[in-house]
Design an enzyme around this catalytic site. Structure first.
Site, PDB file in Angstrom:
ATOM      1  N   CYS A  64      44.250  13.444  52.941  1.00  0.00           N
ATOM      2  CA  CYS A  64      43.727  14.244  51.832  1.00  0.00           C
ATOM      3  C   CYS A  64      42.556  13.458  51.255  1.00  0.00           C
ATOM      4  CB  CYS A  64      44.813  14.590  50.809  1.00  0.00           C
ATOM      5  SG  CYS A  64      45.456  13.216  49.839  1.00  0.00           S
ATOM      6  N   HIS A  97      57.978  -3.624  57.935  1.00  0.00           N
ATOM      7  CA  HIS A  97      59.029  -3.752  56.925  1.00  0.00           C
ATOM      8  C   HIS A  97      59.611  -2.426  56.456  1.00  0.00           C
ATOM      9  CE1 HIS A  97      57.850  -8.100  55.502  1.00  0.00           C
ATOM     10  NE2 HIS A  97      58.064  -8.012  56.813  1.00  0.00           N
TER      11      HIS A  97
HETATM   12  C1  RB5 Z   1      41.614  17.641  46.454  1.00  0.00           C
HETATM   13  O1  RB5 Z   1      40.533  17.876  45.623  1.00  0.00           O
HETATM   14  C2  RB5 Z   1      42.259  16.300  46.135  1.00  0.00           C
HETATM   15  O2  RB5 Z   1      42.839  16.355  44.881  1.00  0.00           O
HETATM   16  C3  RB5 Z   1      43.270  15.935  47.180  1.00  0.00           C
HETATM   17  O3  RB5 Z   1      42.655  15.907  48.418  1.00  0.00           O
HETATM   18  C4  RB5 Z   1      43.930  14.588  47.050  1.00  0.00           C
HETATM   19  O4  RB5 Z   1      42.977  13.577  46.876  1.00  0.00           O
HETATM   20  C5  RB5 Z   1      45.022  14.485  46.084  1.00  0.00           C
HETATM   21  O5  RB5 Z   1      45.674  13.440  45.968  1.00  0.00           O
END
Ligand code: RB5
Length: 154
Positions: A64, A97
């Site tokens: 993400c 670990h």
């Molecule tokens: C998306 O904008 C962002 O919030 C997501 O990719 C992530 O970084 C959340 O933890």
């Protein structure tokens, strides 16, 4: 087979990781998302992690923006030990670990050069076992709503 998943902010990094896995000859299944259109990271985490729990995939690599949100979602799934890593040391030790079965990376935090090296470390480092198994068992007790605190050293 490695399960891959991302939201929109991790999509580009996941594409780079796929190219890297192709070069290594590692098979993977991409559980989405499939473009940079807005997509919620918890959905990708659920799809990829459930494939790990089902035995279809041996581990998951999730991306993400930060690697954090998707790791939080993954860690809510019983049996998943997800680690959001940004460097070689934490990636190595979360395998040695913690027996992490899910690596989470931030597409807005690290570039594909480091990310691909972290993926290699994650895939190639075995779990050390021994005393670390006891600690992982304790995590599982907490996950099941139990307690491992006997009051010792309180
Ligand atoms: C998306 O904008 C962002 O919030 C997501 O990719 C992530 O970084 C959340 O933890």
């Amino acid at each position: 087979m490695i399960a891959l998943g991302s939201d929109h902010a991790g999509f580009a990094l996941k594409q780079e990781i796929k190219k890297h896995l192709d070069k290594r000859g590692v098979q993977y299944k991409d559980f989405g998302c499939y473009s940079e259109e807005s997509f919620d990271y918890a959905i990708a985490a659920e799809r990829a992690c459930k494939a790990v729990l089902a035995g279809e995939c041996k581990a998951a690599v999730l991306c993400c923006g930060t690697g954090i949100g998707i790791s939080m979602a993954a860690n809510k799934i019983k049996g998943i030990r997800a680690a959001a890593c940004t460097n070689h040391y934490t990636t190595k030790f979360t395998r040695l670990h913690n027996n992490a079965n899910c690596l989470c990376l931030g597409g807005r935090v690290i570039g594909s050069g480091i990310a691909n090296e972290l993926v290699d470390i994650f895939l190639d480092t075995p779990f050390e076992g021994g005393r670390h198994q006891r600690r992982i068992d304790q995590i599982a007790v907490l996950e099941n709503g139990g307690s491992i605190d006997s009051g010792e050293n309180a």
